[in-house]
Design a protein around this motif. Structure first.
Motif, PDB file in Angstrom:
ATOM      1  N   GLY A  45       0.725  -1.200   0.100  1.00 42.50           N
ATOM      2  CA  GLY A  45      -0.113  -0.050   0.071  1.00 42.50           C
ATOM      3  C   GLY A  45       0.912   1.158   0.077  1.00 42.50           C
ATOM      4  N   GLY A  46       2.156   1.203  -0.116  1.00 44.48           N
ATOM      5  CA  GLY A  46       2.955   2.365  -0.198  1.00 44.48           C
ATOM      6  C   GLY A  46       2.887   3.160  -1.373  1.00 44.48           C
ATOM      7  N   GLY A  47       3.148   4.415  -1.403  1.00 46.39           N
ATOM      8  CA  GLY A  47       3.472   5.459  -2.429  1.00 46.39           C
ATOM      9  C   GLY A  47       3.751   4.572  -3.804  1.00 46.39           C
ATOM     10  N   GLY A  48       4.708   3.907  -3.885  1.00 45.18           N
ATOM     11  CA  GLY A  48       5.237   3.272  -5.059  1.00 45.18           C
ATOM     12  C   GLY A  48       4.244   2.229  -5.723  1.00 45.18           C
ATOM     13  N   GLN A  49       3.751   1.528  -4.689  1.00 41.89           N
ATOM     14  CA  GLN A  49       2.558   0.661  -5.182  1.00 41.89           C
ATOM     15  C   GLN A  49       1.500   1.291  -5.766  1.00 41.89           C
ATOM     16  N   ARG A  50       1.078   2.508  -4.864  1.00 37.56           N
ATOM     17  CA  ARG A  50       0.004   3.203  -5.631  1.00 37.56           C
ATOM     18  C   ARG A  50       0.308   3.835  -6.792  1.00 37.56           C
ATOM     19  N   PHE A  51       1.560   4.237  -7.044  1.00 39.49           N
ATOM     20  CA  PHE A  51       2.113   4.665  -8.270  1.00 39.49           C
ATOM     21  C   PHE A  51       1.806   3.864  -9.550  1.00 39.49           C
ATOM     22  N   ALA A  52       2.338   2.553  -9.238  1.00 39.94           N
ATOM     23  CA  ALA A  52       2.327   1.727 -10.156  1.00 39.94           C
ATOM     24  C   ALA A  52       0.714   1.230 -10.524  1.00 39.94           C
ATOM     25  N   LYS A  53      -0.055   1.219  -9.494  1.00 34.76           N
ATOM     26  CA  LYS A  53      -1.539   0.920  -9.708  1.00 34.76           C
ATOM     27  C   LYS A  53      -1.979   2.092 -10.762  1.00 34.76           C
ATOM     28  N   TYR A  54      -1.725   3.293 -10.343  1.00 34.96           N
ATOM     29  CA  TYR A  54      -2.292   4.536 -11.015  1.00 34.96           C
ATOM     30  C   TYR A  54      -1.950   4.493 -12.294  1.00 34.96           C
ATOM     31  N   HIS A  55      -0.626   4.108 -12.714  1.00 32.81           N
ATOM     32  CA  HIS A  55       0.084   4.303 -14.110  1.00 32.81           C
ATOM     33  C   HIS A  55      -0.045   2.944 -14.909  1.00 32.81           C
ATOM     34  N   ASP A  56      -0.886   1.865 -14.229  1.00 42.79           N
ATOM     35  CA  ASP A  56      -1.379   0.596 -14.740  1.00 42.79           C
ATOM     36  C   ASP A  56      -0.062  -0.221 -15.209  1.00 42.79           C
ATOM     37  N   ILE A  57       0.781  -0.219 -14.169  1.00 43.35           N
ATOM     38  CA  ILE A  57       2.064  -1.005 -14.232  1.00 43.35           C
ATOM     39  C   ILE A  57       2.138  -2.113 -13.488  1.00 43.35           C
ATOM     40  N   GLU A  58       2.559  -3.114 -13.729  1.00 41.70           N
ATOM     41  CA  GLU A  58       2.567  -4.368 -12.810  1.00 41.70           C
ATOM     42  C   GLU A  58       3.878  -4.306 -12.027  1.00 41.70           C
ATOM     43  N   LEU A  59       3.771  -4.500 -10.469  1.00 37.07           N
ATOM     44  CA  LEU A  59       4.712  -4.356  -9.990  1.00 37.07           C
ATOM     45  C   LEU A  59       5.973  -5.318  -9.959  1.00 37.07           C
ATOM     46  N   THR A  60       5.871  -6.364 -10.624  1.00 35.76           N
ATOM     47  CA  THR A  60       6.859  -7.256 -10.837  1.00 35.76           C
ATOM     48  C   THR A  60       7.284  -6.901 -12.349  1.00 35.76           C
ATOM     49  N   ASP A  61       7.024  -5.913 -13.073  1.00 36.36           N
ATOM     50  CA  ASP A  61       7.636  -5.356 -14.127  1.00 36.36           C
ATOM     51  C   ASP A  61       8.670  -4.429 -13.869  1.00 36.36           C
ATOM     52  N   SER A  62       9.786  -4.624 -13.355  1.00 36.65           N
ATOM     53  CA  SER A  62      10.767  -3.623 -12.699  1.00 36.65           C
ATOM     54  C   SER A  62      11.269  -2.565 -13.581  1.00 36.65           C
ATOM     55  N   ALA A  63      11.580  -3.058 -14.947  1.00 37.49           N
ATOM     56  CA  ALA A  63      12.149  -2.395 -15.759  1.00 37.49           C
ATOM     57  C   ALA A  63      11.116  -1.106 -16.248  1.00 37.49           C
ATOM     58  N   LYS A  64       9.888  -1.602 -16.498  1.00 33.99           N
ATOM     59  CA  LYS A  64       8.849  -0.417 -16.927  1.00 33.99           C
ATOM     60  C   LYS A  64       8.567   0.351 -15.539  1.00 33.99           C
ATOM     61  N   LEU A  65       8.421  -0.273 -14.388  1.00 33.91           N
ATOM     62  CA  LEU A  65       8.245   0.783 -13.226  1.00 33.91           C
ATOM     63  C   LEU A  65       9.367   1.598 -12.930  1.00 33.91           C
ATOM     64  N   TYR A  66      10.425   1.115 -13.117  1.00 36.51           N
ATOM     65  CA  TYR A  66      11.803   2.047 -12.959  1.00 36.51           C
ATOM     66  C   TYR A  66      11.646   3.248 -13.734  1.00 36.51           C
ATOM     67  N   GLU A  67      11.415   2.826 -15.151  1.00 34.15           N
ATOM     68  CA  GLU A  67      11.473   4.056 -16.120  1.00 34.15           C
ATOM     69  C   GLU A  67      10.325   4.921 -15.609  1.00 34.15           C
ATOM     70  N   ALA A  68       9.209   4.482 -15.251  1.00 36.76           N
ATOM     71  CA  ALA A  68       7.846   5.616 -15.007  1.00 36.76           C
ATOM     72  C   ALA A  68       8.197   6.168 -13.531  1.00 36.76           C
ATOM     73  N   ILE A  69       8.482   5.454 -12.852  1.00 39.94           N
ATOM     74  CA  ILE A  69       8.724   5.971 -11.198  1.00 39.94           C
ATOM     75  C   ILE A  69       9.860   7.019 -11.071  1.00 39.94           C
ATOM     76  N   THR A  70      10.820   7.099 -12.043  1.00 37.32           N
ATOM     77  CA  THR A  70      11.761   8.070 -11.853  1.00 37.32           C
ATOM     78  C   THR A  70      11.609   9.017 -13.216  1.00 37.32           C
ATOM     79  N   ASN A  71      10.566   9.234 -13.456  1.00 40.66           N
ATOM     80  CA  ASN A  71      10.137  10.234 -14.689  1.00 40.66           C
ATOM     81  C   ASN A  71       9.331  11.408 -13.604  1.00 40.66           C
ATOM     82  N   LYS A  72       9.905  12.678 -13.850  1.00 40.93           N
ATOM     83  CA  LYS A  72       9.188  13.798 -13.002  1.00 40.93           C
ATOM     84  C   LYS A  72       7.756  13.956 -13.145  1.00 40.93           C
ATOM     85  N   GLU A  73       7.586  14.073 -14.662  1.00 40.53           N
ATOM     86  CA  GLU A  73       6.084  14.411 -14.996  1.00 40.53           C
ATOM     87  C   GLU A  73       4.879  13.116 -14.437  1.00 40.53           C
TER      88      GLU A  73
END
Length: 186
Positions: free
Chosen positions: A102-130
């Motif tokens: 339920g942390g902010g990163g997990q909510r971020f992944a859900k909001y942007h429709d990214i699987e938590l296990t897709d670390s490459a896609k998640l990392y690319e998105a979660i380090t994007n300022k916009e």
């Protein structure tokens, strides 16, 4: 300790953090970046200063910051992301945590429709300022925190403290004592 903001002609010129030291000179630039972001329309300047103080403390305004390094990375259930041979759980301006339920990163992944296990896609998105701005503006915890407390909070320090305690779920933060009953819990 109070965190205050000094304004000159409506421009924030000094922010003091919880240790009483000044926030970097990048604070003003970051504040204006938040203020000019279409994602954050509708949020007050004092709230944006709270987000600014929090981002200074969490990442020194580095959208690609990695934190909460993990020593044991062989756990197959770990959601920590491998960055340069090291595993981390928290990322970005506000150190959004992907490992804690339920942390902010997990909510971020859900909001942007990214699987938590897709670390490459998640990392690319979660380090994007916009993408971080978009998430912060639309996160249910932030929206409720703002709705419940706008008009009650009188300075950026109070917002920064509420953001740390309620949004980050900071386990090392000092409790926000409020004997007046001023703040609404979220």
């Amino acid at each position: 300790q109070d965190i205050g903001v000094t304004f000159a002609n409506g421009i924030p010129v000094q922010v003091v953090d919880t240790s009483g030291t000044r926030v970097s000179s990048n604070a003003k630039s970051f504040f204006y970046d938040l203020r000019n972001s279409s994602y954050l329309d509708g949020y007050s300047d004092i709230f944006l200063m709270g987000l600014t103080a929090n981002a200074q403390r969490e990442s020194a305004f580095n959208a690609a910051a990695n934190g909460d390094k993990r020593a044991n990375t062989r756990d197959p259930d770990s959601l920590a992301i491998n960055v340069g041979g090291n595993y981390y759980c928290s990322f970005g301006l506000w150190q959004l945590n992907v490992c804690g339920t339920g942390g902010g990163g997990q909510r971020f992944a859900k909001y942007h429709d990214i699987e938590l296990t897709d670390s490459a896609k998640l990392y690319e998105a979660i380090t994007n300022k916009e993408k971080q701005y978009d998430f912060i503006a639309n996160d249910s915890v932030i929206k409720k925190l703002y709705k419940d407390n706008e008009g009650l909070v009188t300075n950026a320090g109070e917002w920064a403290a509420l953001i740390a305690v309620k949004f980050e779920r900071c386990t090392q933060c000092k409790p926000l004592y409020d004997e007046s009953g001023k703040y609404k819990s979220t």
